[in-house]
Design an enzyme around this catalytic site. Structure first.
Site, short mmCIF file in Angstrom:
data_model
loop_
_atom_site.label_atom_id
_atom_site.label_comp_id
_atom_site.label_asym_id
_atom_site.label_seq_id
_atom_site.Cartn_x
_atom_site.Cartn_y
_atom_site.Cartn_z
N PHE A 82 2.53 -2.40 -5.84
CA PHE A 82 1.67 -2.69 -4.69
C PHE A 82 2.50 -3.00 -3.45
CE2 PHE A 82 -1.00 -4.04 -8.28
CZ PHE A 82 -2.26 -3.61 -7.93
N THR A 126 -2.16 5.68 -0.84
CA THR A 126 -3.28 5.56 0.09
C THR A 126 -3.83 6.94 0.46
OG1 THR A 126 -3.75 5.05 2.41
CG2 THR A 126 -1.46 5.36 1.87
N ASP A 127 -5.09 6.98 0.85
CA ASP A 127 -5.66 8.25 1.31
C ASP A 127 -5.04 8.69 2.64
OD1 ASP A 127 -6.83 6.34 3.00
OD2 ASP A 127 -8.89 7.03 2.70
N GLU A 128 -4.34 7.77 3.33
CA GLU A 128 -3.78 8.10 4.64
C GLU A 128 -2.69 9.16 4.55
OE1 GLU A 128 -3.36 4.85 7.39
OE2 GLU A 128 -4.82 3.65 6.29
N TYR A 151 3.56 4.63 8.94
CA TYR A 151 3.11 4.03 7.67
C TYR A 151 2.77 5.12 6.65
CZ TYR A 151 -0.31 2.24 4.30
OH TYR A 151 -1.00 1.96 3.13
N ALA A 153 3.52 8.24 6.64
CA ALA A 153 4.68 9.09 6.33
C ALA A 153 5.57 8.41 5.29
CB ALA A 153 5.48 9.38 7.60
N LYS A 155 4.54 6.23 3.03
CA LYS A 155 3.83 6.24 1.74
C LYS A 155 3.88 7.63 1.12
CE LYS A 155 1.72 3.25 0.11
NZ LYS A 155 2.08 2.15 -0.81
N ASN A 180 -9.86 2.75 2.44
CA ASN A 180 -9.70 1.40 3.02
C ASN A 180 -10.37 0.33 2.16
OD1 ASN A 180 -9.28 3.26 5.33
ND2 ASN A 180 -9.09 1.35 6.47
N ASN A 250 -16.37 2.65 12.74
CA ASN A 250 -15.87 1.30 13.00
C ASN A 250 -16.89 0.43 13.71
OD1 ASN A 250 -13.47 2.01 11.79
ND2 ASN A 250 -12.40 2.43 13.72
P1 NAD Z 1 -0.44 -6.44 2.07
O1 NAD Z 1 0.34 -6.15 3.30
O2 NAD Z 1 -1.58 -7.38 2.11
O3 NAD Z 1 0.54 -6.97 0.91
C1 NAD Z 1 1.81 -6.41 0.70
C2 NAD Z 1 2.60 -7.38 -0.18
O4 NAD Z 1 3.87 -6.80 -0.45
C3 NAD Z 1 2.85 -8.75 0.48
O5 NAD Z 1 2.60 -9.78 -0.43
C4 NAD Z 1 4.34 -8.69 0.86
O6 NAD Z 1 4.95 -9.97 0.84
C5 NAD Z 1 4.88 -7.79 -0.25
N1 NAD Z 1 6.12 -7.13 0.14
C6 NAD Z 1 6.36 -6.45 1.31
N2 NAD Z 1 7.62 -6.00 1.31
C7 NAD Z 1 8.18 -6.36 0.13
C8 NAD Z 1 9.46 -6.18 -0.45
N3 NAD Z 1 10.44 -5.52 0.18
N4 NAD Z 1 9.71 -6.70 -1.68
C9 NAD Z 1 8.73 -7.39 -2.33
N5 NAD Z 1 7.50 -7.60 -1.83
C10 NAD Z 1 7.24 -7.09 -0.61
O7 NAD Z 1 -0.90 -5.00 1.53
P2 NAD Z 1 -2.24 -4.59 0.77
O8 NAD Z 1 -3.29 -4.28 1.76
O9 NAD Z 1 -2.49 -5.57 -0.32
O10 NAD Z 1 -1.77 -3.20 0.15
C11 NAD Z 1 -1.18 -3.16 -1.16
C12 NAD Z 1 -0.83 -1.72 -1.48
O11 NAD Z 1 -2.02 -0.92 -1.45
C13 NAD Z 1 0.12 -1.08 -0.47
O12 NAD Z 1 1.04 -0.28 -1.17
C14 NAD Z 1 -0.77 -0.22 0.41
O13 NAD Z 1 -0.08 0.90 0.91
C15 NAD Z 1 -1.85 0.19 -0.59
N6 NAD Z 1 -3.19 0.46 -0.01
C16 NAD Z 1 -3.79 -0.45 0.82
C17 NAD Z 1 -5.08 -0.19 1.30
C18 NAD Z 1 -5.79 -1.19 2.18
O14 NAD Z 1 -6.88 -0.88 2.67
N7 NAD Z 1 -5.27 -2.38 2.41
C19 NAD Z 1 -5.73 0.98 0.95
C20 NAD Z 1 -5.09 1.90 0.09
C21 NAD Z 1 -3.82 1.60 -0.39
P1 TYD Z 2 -7.15 -0.91 9.84
O1 TYD Z 2 -7.87 -2.04 9.19
O2 TYD Z 2 -5.89 -1.20 10.57
O3 TYD Z 2 -6.91 0.18 8.70
P2 TYD Z 2 -6.34 1.70 8.82
O4 TYD Z 2 -5.80 1.92 10.17
O5 TYD Z 2 -5.27 1.71 7.78
O6 TYD Z 2 -7.50 2.59 8.49
O7 TYD Z 2 -8.13 -0.17 10.84
C1 TYD Z 2 -9.37 0.34 10.41
C2 TYD Z 2 -9.99 1.06 11.58
O8 TYD Z 2 -10.32 0.09 12.59
C3 TYD Z 2 -9.06 2.05 12.25
O9 TYD Z 2 -9.82 3.17 12.70
C4 TYD Z 2 -8.51 1.29 13.45
C5 TYD Z 2 -9.66 0.37 13.83
N1 TYD Z 2 -9.29 -0.92 14.42
C6 TYD Z 2 -9.89 -1.34 15.63
O10 TYD Z 2 -10.73 -0.63 16.21
N2 TYD Z 2 -9.52 -2.56 16.12
C7 TYD Z 2 -8.60 -3.36 15.52
O11 TYD Z 2 -8.31 -4.45 16.06
C8 TYD Z 2 -8.01 -2.91 14.30
C9 TYD Z 2 -6.98 -3.76 13.60
C10 TYD Z 2 -8.38 -1.69 13.79
#
Ligand code: NAD
Ligand code: TYD
Length: 337
Positions: A82, A126-128, A151, A153, A155, A180, A250
């Site tokens: 993760f 991620t889907d991104e 980001y 790129a 992933k 997301n 959004n």
């Molecule tokens: P987050 O930023 O909340 O958490 C990331 C965690 O990784 C943190 O606890 C941080 O301390 C740790 N970390 C960062 N760099 C590190 C390193 N070098 N060594 C050890 N630990 C490290 O992220 P998240 O939203 O929980 O996302 C988790 C995973 O899911 C990521 O890989 C992200 O790409 C993927 N993801 C997230 C979403 C989303 O909507 N948040 C959606 C799809 C996939």
């Molecule tokens: P975000 O939560 O950063 O996720 P991601 O960019 O990975 O999809 O953003 C979700 C959507 O919301 C994205 O289209 C960008 C938009 N956004 C805003 O409009 N305002 C904000 O302050 C943030 C953080 C995101």
């Protein structure tokens, strides 16, 4: 007993995964490696400090000798990765750390998994990585990768490395690509918790551009459940898309938050758009639904209600995470925009 190295388990999704597994699985050891960046927080793991099936280790996934030592000393069988730098806006202002953690960090874990002959490597992607969609269509596992931000790129690079290790050395892997997420413990740089935090403080809600960008939202618990199914039922070498079947603009999401918190829509402020902003993401999750029998269990309305209630009930957590550097980050990102 399953013996799993979870990386990034003090972050948003990782800590939700740890919480779910410790609550629902008796026969599973989780060793949690996280270097506690601004996004990692031990408060996300409160209550599990002395849990017999959870051990937290502060450390970096780029530290190969540490990763190998952990695998040996805890007889690790599986890595679920993760750990990442996860915020698109930060990747636009400072991309280098995204390459270090998301690419070099993943490579370091892969080398250890290969050398120690682990049973499975699960990459949380991620889907991104697929890029941006027009008004129609959805991403399938066959969609080619067109990452647009530093980001995504980074992933996508990690995904390619995982597949290369599978192809070259036969490492048994899965890659999950989820849409997301939202839910408890999400750091308020991401849209949903940022908007909740601002609304709670009667601050403006900064909507990028016209706010008509579309994201497919999934409650984090459902994502974690899907990952567990991939671990226990997934076929090695397969990629699984995970999505909420829940596309929202959004602005719709922002208005939902304001209505639920009984705050006026006049708090919305349209600001300069994100550079290279992806317009629409939508996941086709048919594969995981048919092959692993996964489906989302929490509707958007229910998940958002739970999430908003969680932030209301956990304002101390919110206050703590926005202390420190958050104010500086917010000013740099949002002021004069
Ligand atoms: P987050 O930023 O909340 O958490 C990331 C965690 O990784 C943190 O606890 C941080 O301390 C740790 N970390 C960062 N760099 C590190 C390193 N070098 N060594 C050890 N630990 C490290 O992220 P998240 O939203 O929980 O996302 C988790 C995973 O899911 C990521 O890989 C992200 O790409 C993927 N993801 C997230 C979403 C989303 O909507 N948040 C959606 C799809 C996939
Ligand atoms: P975000 O939560 O950063 O996720 P991601 O960019 O990975 O999809 O953003 C979700 C959507 O919301 C994205 O289209 C960008 C938009 N956004 C805003 O409009 N305002 C904000 O302050 C943030 C953080 C995101």
């Amino acid at each position: 007993m399953k013996r799993i190295l979870v990386t990034g388990g003090a972050g948003f999704i990782g800590s939700n995964f740890v919480r779910m597994v410790l609550a629902e699985e008796k026969d599973c050891l989780l060793v949690n490696l996280d270097n506690l960046t601004y996004a990692g927080n031990l408060e996300n793991l409160a209550g599990f400090e002395n849990h017999p099936n959870h051990k937290f280790i502060k450390g970096d996934i780029c530290d190969g000798p540490l990763v190998e030592k952990i695998i040996d000393s805890h007889k690790i069988e599986v890595i679920i990765n993760f750990a990442a730098e996860s915020h698109v806006d930060r990747s636009i202002s400072a991309p280098k750390i995204f390459i270090e953690t998301n690419v070099i960090g993943t490579l370091t874990l892969l080398e250890a998994a290969r050398d120690k002959k682990l049973k499975r490597f699960i990459q949380i992607s991620t889907d991104e990585v697929y890029g941006s969609l027009g008004a129609e269509g959805k991403f399938t596992e066959e969609t080619s990768l067109h990452p647009n931000s530093p980001y995504s790129a980074s992933k996508a690079s990690a995904d390619h490395l995982v597949q290369a290790f599978g192809h070259t050395w036969g490492l048994p892997y899965n890659i999950t690509r989820c849409s997301n997420n939202y839910g408890p413990y999400q750091f308020p740089e991401k849209m949903i918790p940022l908007m909740i935090n601002n609304a709670l403080n009667d601050k403006e809600l900064p909507v990028y551009g016209d706010g008509l960008q579309v994201r497919d939202w999934l409650y984090a618990y459902d994502h974690c459940k899907a990952i567990w199914m991939v671990l226990t039922k997934g076929k090695p070498g397969e990629i699984y898309n995970i999505g909420g079947c829940n596309e929202k603009r959004n602005l719709e999401v922002v208005k939902f938050i304001l209505e639920r918190l009984k705050k006026p829509e006049s708090l919305i402020r349209h600001i300069t758009d994100r550079l290279g902003h992806d317009r629409r993401y939508a996941i086709d999750a048919a594969k995981i639904m048919s092959r692993l029998r996964w489906k989302p269990t929490v509707s958007f309305e229910e998940g958002m209600a739970k999430t908003i209630d969680w932030y209301l009930a956990n304002q101390k957590w919110l206050k703590n995470v926005v202390s420190g550097n958050y104010q500086k980050y917010y000013e740099q990102m949002y002021l004069n925009r």
